[in-house]
Scaffold this motif. Sequence first.
Motif, PDB file in Angstrom:
ATOM      1  N   GLU A  67     -32.614 -21.696 -15.983  1.00 13.93           N
ATOM      2  CA  GLU A  67     -32.482 -22.251 -17.339  1.00 13.93           C
ATOM      3  C   GLU A  67     -32.731 -21.178 -18.392  1.00 13.93           C
ATOM      4  OE1 GLU A  67     -35.264 -25.504 -17.354  1.00 13.93           O
ATOM      5  OE2 GLU A  67     -33.718 -26.958 -16.786  1.00 13.93           O
ATOM      6  N   ASN A  68     -33.750 -20.348 -18.181  1.00 12.93           N
ATOM      7  CA  ASN A  68     -34.064 -19.274 -19.129  1.00 12.93           C
ATOM      8  C   ASN A  68     -32.935 -18.250 -19.199  1.00 12.93           C
ATOM      9  OD1 ASN A  68     -36.531 -20.388 -19.809  1.00 12.93           O
ATOM     10  ND2 ASN A  68     -37.650 -19.230 -18.250  1.00 12.93           N
ATOM     11  N   LEU A  69     -32.370 -17.895 -18.018  1.00 14.81           N
ATOM     12  CA  LEU A  69     -31.263 -16.928 -18.009  1.00 14.81           C
ATOM     13  C   LEU A  69     -30.043 -17.477 -18.740  1.00 14.81           C
ATOM     14  CD1 LEU A  69     -31.468 -15.534 -14.351  1.00 14.81           C
ATOM     15  CD2 LEU A  69     -31.907 -14.277 -16.470  1.00 14.81           C
ATOM     16  N   ILE A  70     -29.743 -18.746 -18.527  1.00 11.93           N
ATOM     17  CA  ILE A  70     -28.584 -19.361 -19.187  1.00 11.93           C
ATOM     18  C   ILE A  70     -28.819 -19.442 -20.696  1.00 11.93           C
ATOM     19  CG2 ILE A  70     -27.279 -21.519 -19.432  1.00 11.93           C
ATOM     20  CD1 ILE A  70     -27.750 -21.916 -16.374  1.00 11.93           C
ATOM     21  N   ALA A  71     -30.012 -19.880 -21.078  1.00 17.01           N
ATOM     22  CA  ALA A  71     -30.330 -20.018 -22.503  1.00 17.01           C
ATOM     23  C   ALA A  71     -30.279 -18.670 -23.222  1.00 17.01           C
ATOM     24  CB  ALA A  71     -31.707 -20.655 -22.667  1.00 17.01           C
ATOM     25  N   SER A  72     -30.672 -17.601 -22.549  1.00 11.53           N
ATOM     26  CA  SER A  72     -30.677 -16.288 -23.190  1.00 11.53           C
ATOM     27  C   SER A  72     -29.316 -15.601 -23.104  1.00 11.53           C
ATOM     28  CB  SER A  72     -31.753 -15.399 -22.558  1.00 11.53           C
ATOM     29  OG  SER A  72     -31.429 -15.100 -21.209  1.00 11.53           O
ATOM     30  N   GLY A  73     -28.379 -16.190 -22.350  1.00  6.31           N
ATOM     31  CA  GLY A  73     -27.048 -15.591 -22.217  1.00  6.31           C
ATOM     32  C   GLY A  73     -26.991 -14.486 -21.184  1.00  6.31           C
ATOM     33  N   ASN A  74     -27.990 -14.378 -20.347  1.00  4.45           N
ATOM     34  CA  ASN A  74     -28.035 -13.315 -19.342  1.00  4.45           C
ATOM     35  C   ASN A  74     -27.638 -13.776 -17.934  1.00  4.45           C
ATOM     36  OD1 ASN A  74     -28.937 -11.359 -21.161  1.00  4.45           O
ATOM     37  ND2 ASN A  74     -31.048 -12.089 -20.965  1.00  4.45           N
TER      38      ASN A  74
END
Length: 91
Positions: A67-74
Amino acid sequence: MIINNNIQSIAGIYSNHSSNNKIAKAGREEEKRDEIHISQAGQNVREMLQKMNEMDDVRHDRVAELENLIASGNYHVSSRELAESMLKCRF
């Protein structure tokens, strides 16, 4: 031949035969008990299945990471790797 007088003796003989049969059957039933022996490998499998059933179905730490990777665009997935993974799946 008078049958009425012999009914009691016939019933007695039948009763003795039936009770002897029951005793013989009971003795045979005691001899024929089913047993099961589970191998060590089978016991190991049972223990693993119990542990797996106790585990959560969702890996919350991994979900939070994605979720964090998706939210940050990474979060990037190669379309080639995705297609290869889809072709490997068999339904």
